[in-house]
Design an enzyme around this catalytic site. Structure first.
Site, PDB file in Angstrom:
ATOM      1  CD  GLU A   1      46.316 -23.219 -45.700  1.00  0.00           C
ATOM      2  OE1 GLU A   1      45.844 -22.412 -46.586  1.00  0.00           O
ATOM      3  OE2 GLU A   1      46.290 -24.369 -45.531  1.00  0.00           O
TER       4      GLU A   1
ATOM      5  CB  CYS B   1      47.869 -23.132 -57.058  1.00  0.00           C
ATOM      6  SG  CYS B   1      48.929 -22.733 -58.332  1.00  0.00           S
TER       7      CYS B   1
ATOM      8  CB  ILE C   1      42.720 -32.689 -63.154  1.00  0.00           C
ATOM      9  CG1 ILE C   1      42.806 -31.432 -62.497  1.00  0.00           C
ATOM     10  CG2 ILE C   1      43.511 -33.764 -62.060  1.00  0.00           C
ATOM     11  CD1 ILE C   1      42.377 -31.207 -61.127  1.00  0.00           C
TER      12      ILE C   1
ATOM     13  CG  HIS D   1      60.296 -15.756 -89.523  1.00  0.00           C
ATOM     14  ND1 HIS D   1      59.369 -16.553 -89.732  1.00  0.00           N
ATOM     15  CD2 HIS D   1      61.443 -15.878 -90.325  1.00  0.00           C
ATOM     16  CE1 HIS D   1      59.729 -17.584 -90.727  1.00  0.00           C
ATOM     17  NE2 HIS D   1      60.840 -17.295 -91.205  1.00  0.00           N
TER      18      HIS D   1
HETATM   19  C1  LIG Z   1      46.033 -31.348 -60.095  1.00  0.00           C
HETATM   20  C2  LIG Z   1      45.662 -30.057 -60.142  1.00  0.00           C
HETATM   21  C3  LIG Z   1      46.389 -29.329 -61.045  1.00  0.00           C
HETATM   22  C4  LIG Z   1      45.775 -28.068 -61.294  1.00  0.00           C
HETATM   23  N1  LIG Z   1      46.646 -27.189 -62.154  1.00  0.00           N
HETATM   24  C5  LIG Z   1      46.029 -26.033 -62.337  1.00  0.00           C
HETATM   25  C6  LIG Z   1      46.857 -25.278 -63.304  1.00  0.00           C
HETATM   26  O1  LIG Z   1      47.704 -25.674 -64.181  1.00  0.00           O
HETATM   27  N2  LIG Z   1      46.464 -23.893 -63.339  1.00  0.00           N
HETATM   28  C7  LIG Z   1      45.673 -23.176 -62.555  1.00  0.00           C
HETATM   29  O2  LIG Z   1      45.155 -22.141 -62.951  1.00  0.00           O
HETATM   30  N3  LIG Z   1      44.970 -23.903 -61.836  1.00  0.00           N
HETATM   31  C8  LIG Z   1      45.197 -25.456 -61.340  1.00  0.00           C
HETATM   32  N4  LIG Z   1      44.582 -26.215 -60.552  1.00  0.00           N
HETATM   33  C9  LIG Z   1      43.371 -25.424 -59.869  1.00  0.00           C
HETATM   34  C10 LIG Z   1      44.141 -24.775 -58.626  1.00  0.00           C
HETATM   35  O3  LIG Z   1      45.052 -25.455 -57.929  1.00  0.00           O
HETATM   36  C11 LIG Z   1      42.901 -24.001 -57.896  1.00  0.00           C
HETATM   37  O4  LIG Z   1      42.198 -23.466 -58.679  1.00  0.00           O
HETATM   38  C12 LIG Z   1      43.687 -22.916 -56.778  1.00  0.00           C
HETATM   39  O5  LIG Z   1      44.525 -23.589 -56.097  1.00  0.00           O
HETATM   40  C13 LIG Z   1      42.323 -22.430 -56.097  1.00  0.00           C
HETATM   41  O6  LIG Z   1      42.733 -21.882 -54.938  1.00  0.00           O
HETATM   42  P1  LIG Z   1      41.936 -21.473 -53.666  1.00  0.00           P
HETATM   43  O7  LIG Z   1      42.611 -20.380 -52.774  1.00  0.00           O
HETATM   44  O8  LIG Z   1      40.400 -21.280 -53.741  1.00  0.00           O
HETATM   45  O9  LIG Z   1      41.992 -22.982 -52.771  1.00  0.00           O
HETATM   46  P2  LIG Z   1      43.279 -23.649 -52.313  1.00  0.00           P
HETATM   47  O10 LIG Z   1      44.377 -23.494 -53.173  1.00  0.00           O
HETATM   48  O11 LIG Z   1      42.544 -25.105 -52.286  1.00  0.00           O
HETATM   49  O12 LIG Z   1      43.487 -23.154 -50.851  1.00  0.00           O
HETATM   50  C14 LIG Z   1      42.499 -23.237 -50.011  1.00  0.00           C
HETATM   51  C15 LIG Z   1      43.245 -23.261 -48.720  1.00  0.00           C
HETATM   52  O13 LIG Z   1      42.272 -23.260 -47.470  1.00  0.00           O
HETATM   53  C16 LIG Z   1      42.872 -24.079 -46.520  1.00  0.00           C
HETATM   54  N5  LIG Z   1      41.898 -24.328 -45.659  1.00  0.00           N
HETATM   55  C17 LIG Z   1      40.880 -25.112 -45.794  1.00  0.00           C
HETATM   56  N6  LIG Z   1      39.804 -25.059 -45.167  1.00  0.00           N
HETATM   57  C18 LIG Z   1      40.633 -24.384 -43.786  1.00  0.00           C
HETATM   58  C19 LIG Z   1      40.139 -24.090 -42.478  1.00  0.00           C
HETATM   59  N7  LIG Z   1      38.803 -24.316 -41.926  1.00  0.00           N
HETATM   60  N8  LIG Z   1      40.873 -23.483 -41.921  1.00  0.00           N
HETATM   61  C20 LIG Z   1      42.331 -22.926 -42.323  1.00  0.00           C
HETATM   62  N9  LIG Z   1      42.584 -23.291 -43.459  1.00  0.00           N
HETATM   63  C21 LIG Z   1      41.527 -23.944 -44.129  1.00  0.00           C
HETATM   64  C22 LIG Z   1      43.587 -25.265 -47.284  1.00  0.00           C
HETATM   65  O14 LIG Z   1      44.541 -25.830 -46.356  1.00  0.00           O
HETATM   66  C23 LIG Z   1      44.013 -24.548 -48.439  1.00  0.00           C
HETATM   67  O15 LIG Z   1      45.515 -24.496 -48.228  1.00  0.00           O
HETATM   68  C24 LIG Z   1      44.912 -27.567 -60.309  1.00  0.00           C
HETATM   69  C25 LIG Z   1      44.133 -28.220 -59.394  1.00  0.00           C
HETATM   70  C26 LIG Z   1      44.833 -29.556 -59.252  1.00  0.00           C
HETATM   71  C27 LIG Z   1      44.112 -30.189 -58.038  1.00  0.00           C
END
Ligand SMILES: Cc1cc2nc3c(=O)[nH]c(=O)nc-3n(C[C@H](O)[C@H](O)[C@H](O)COP(=O)(O)OP(=O)(O)OC[C@H]3O[C@@H](n4cnc5c(N)ncnc54)[C@H](O)[C@@H]3O)c2cc1C
Length: 455
Positions: A33, A41, A178, A432
């Site tokens: 990471e 999230c 969002i 209820h």
């Molecule tokens: C404002 C907002 C509100 C949200 N609210 C909700 C909610 O209420 N409920 C819900 O279910 N979802 C919500 N979401 C969506 C949710 O945050 C995402 O669906 C979720 O975080 C996706 O997880 P992920 O692991 O795919 O990606 P991410 O959480 O984006 O994680 C990807 C990780 O990969 C890392 N990374 C990227 N490239 C590299 C690299 N080359 N080398 C090393 N590390 C790298 C990044 O730093 C990051 O930490 C929200 C999103 C936003 C923006």
């Protein structure tokens, strides 16, 4: 030795869930990471927005305290204190997650990784070799052509999350989840909010009835919105940001939040070079999250499934279990619960009426108005539970609007995913007075024996 059963790139919801489940199954795991464990999230998404929304709820409750016989005066929002509260929640969860990863003996690497061969990721000059590689690099906030994010006047959700003041006025470009959540927060904090949405309605992926109810509730709250009209241009001046729409209308506000969707983080990480099939940057996978390259998997916002944290968790777990040989069931994405945590909340699972009809179902609809529910009256919330059902068959969709209805999804998703009929649910006793009673009442009504329902 830098050889593992699982090499995971990205420590967000999808990546860390895969790491935790893999380690639980006894697989050796390295999780790479570049920023903070927990990803979008925890640090820039679900958790901070929900903390802001809760602070907004308290502001609104204070304003309306007299309606409940409580003498209280709303004075102002102290954004530094709000942020301290929000950051405290994040920090506690972050520490908990770090402890969890450590306790499962996962090798955690802080650094930017790159796929350098079909089974290797390089980070900090070190090569990590995996029997399997899981890509979980997530997503970023998109913008529109000609709309440059400056981080102060024109911002994305990243900056909106950390603002140390409440703007007097905000334009929210994008009326999806969002956009509507931030509109709700800022309105609760006292800002004048206008949402601009190119599609014909707010939260356009939801059932049309939910959009209409949210729009009505937002109108009542003084949140303005324009739907079905596209953004044309934006200019910055001393009075703020002015945007012009394709129909010539202009709007000016202190701040413009661009909430027009999120795109996959997949460029320049070596994915194309290894021949991974992609579409508009999204990695294409089969129903077990396998890419076209044997041994490479992808999960979370990086693949074209619902961009939700719990979808990322489920996909991460699925991949770990598939690799271990448990042959888990593929995910039914229609059965994923979805919530927009605005005030009021919009929550759903299953098919909308339109989609159910498109798929050829003989559809029956039933709407139960929360006005008939005791707890909803106590909370002074309005809304409804709408059931979409197959005629003489299972419930195909549950669509809800109202304060706290997101909590009702726990039952709604069991009903949908277990293919329950109205007759299965109607005899189940609901406590209820709870909001969940409305779920029972809706199914009783659909089964032809309404209790607290007029007409
Ligand atoms: C404002 C907002 C509100 C949200 N609210 C909700 C909610 O209420 N409920 C819900 O279910 N979802 C919500 N979401 C969506 C949710 O945050 C995402 O669906 C979720 O975080 C996706 O997880 P992920 O692991 O795919 O990606 P991410 O959480 O984006 O994680 C990807 C990780 O990969 C890392 N990374 C990227 N490239 C590299 C690299 N080359 N080398 C090393 N590390 C790298 C990044 O730093 C990051 O930490 C929200 C999103 C936003 C923006």
């Amino acid at each position: 030795m830098n050889e593992f059963d699982l090499v995971i790139l990205g420590g967000g919801s999808g990546g860390y869930a895969c790491a935790l489940r893999g380690a639980q199954l006894g697989l050796s795991v390295v999780l790479i990471e570049q920023d903070k464990l927990g990803g979008t999230c925890l640090h820039r998404g679900c958790i901070p927005t929900k903390a802001l929304l809760h602070a907004g709820e308290i502001a609104d409750d204070t304003r309306h305290a007299a309606e409940f016989g409580i003498n209280a005066e709303f004075i102002s929002i102290d954004m530094l204190a709000v942020n301290a509260y929000k950051d405290g929640v994040i920090s506690k969860l972050h520490k908990g997650l770090q402890g969890l990863v450590k306790s499962r003996n996962i090798t955690y690497v802080e650094g930017t990784g790159r796929l350098v061969s079909k089974n290797q990721i390089e980070a900090n000059g070190v090569i990590y070799t995996g029997k399997n590689v899981v890509l979980a690099t997530g997503s970023y906030a998109k913008t529109l052509p000609g709309l440059e994010i400056d981080g102060t006047q024109i911002i994305t959700s990243n900056e909106a999350m950390t603002m140390d003041y409440v703007p007097k006025s905000v334009i929210v470009l994008g009326g999806g989840v969002i956009g509507c959540e931030f509109a709700s927060v800022w309105s609760s904090f006292g800002a004048e909010v206008t949402i601009i949405e190119g599609l014909p309605r707010l939260v356009a992926l939801e059932d049309e009835s939910s959009s209409k109810q949210l729009e009505r509730a937002f109108r009542k709250r003084g949140i303005k919105f324009e739907v079905g009209v596209k953004f044309a241009s934006a200019t910055k001046g001393p009075e703020g940001v002015t945007i012009t729409l394709e129909n010539g209308a202009t709007f000016t506000a202190d701040v413009l939040l661009v909430a027009v969707g999120r795109g996959p983080v997949s460029a320049n990480i070596g994915y194309e070079e290894q021949g991974i099939s992609m579409d508009r940057g999204y990695i294409l996978v089969d129903n077990k999250c396998r890419t076209n390259v044997p041994g490479i998997w992808a999960v979370g916002d990086l693949i074209p499934t619902l961009q939700l944290a719990h979808v990322g968790f489920a996909e991460g777990i699925l991949v770990a279990e598939e690799i271990f040989g448990l042959n888990p069931r593929a995910i039914n994405y229609d059965g994923v619960p979805r919530v927009t945590y605005s005030e009021p909340e919009v929550a759903s699972v299953g098919l909308t009426t339109a989609i159910a009809k498109e798929r050829g179902y003989d559809v029956v609809e039933l709407s139960y108005d929360l006005a008939g529910n005791g707890k909803a009256n106590i909370l002074k919330t309005a809304g409804s539970i709408k059931l979409v059902s197959q005629k003489n068959g299972p419930v195909l969709g549950v669509h809800m609007v109202g304060s706290r209805v997101g909590e009702l999804l726990a039952e709604a998703q069991l009903i949908y995913n277990w293919e329950a009929t109205a007759d299965d649910v109607a005899p189940l006793i609901h406590a209820h007075p709870t909001l969940s009673e409305a779920m029972g009442e809706a199914h009783m009504a659909l089964a032809g024996k309404p209790l607290h329902a007029h007409g």
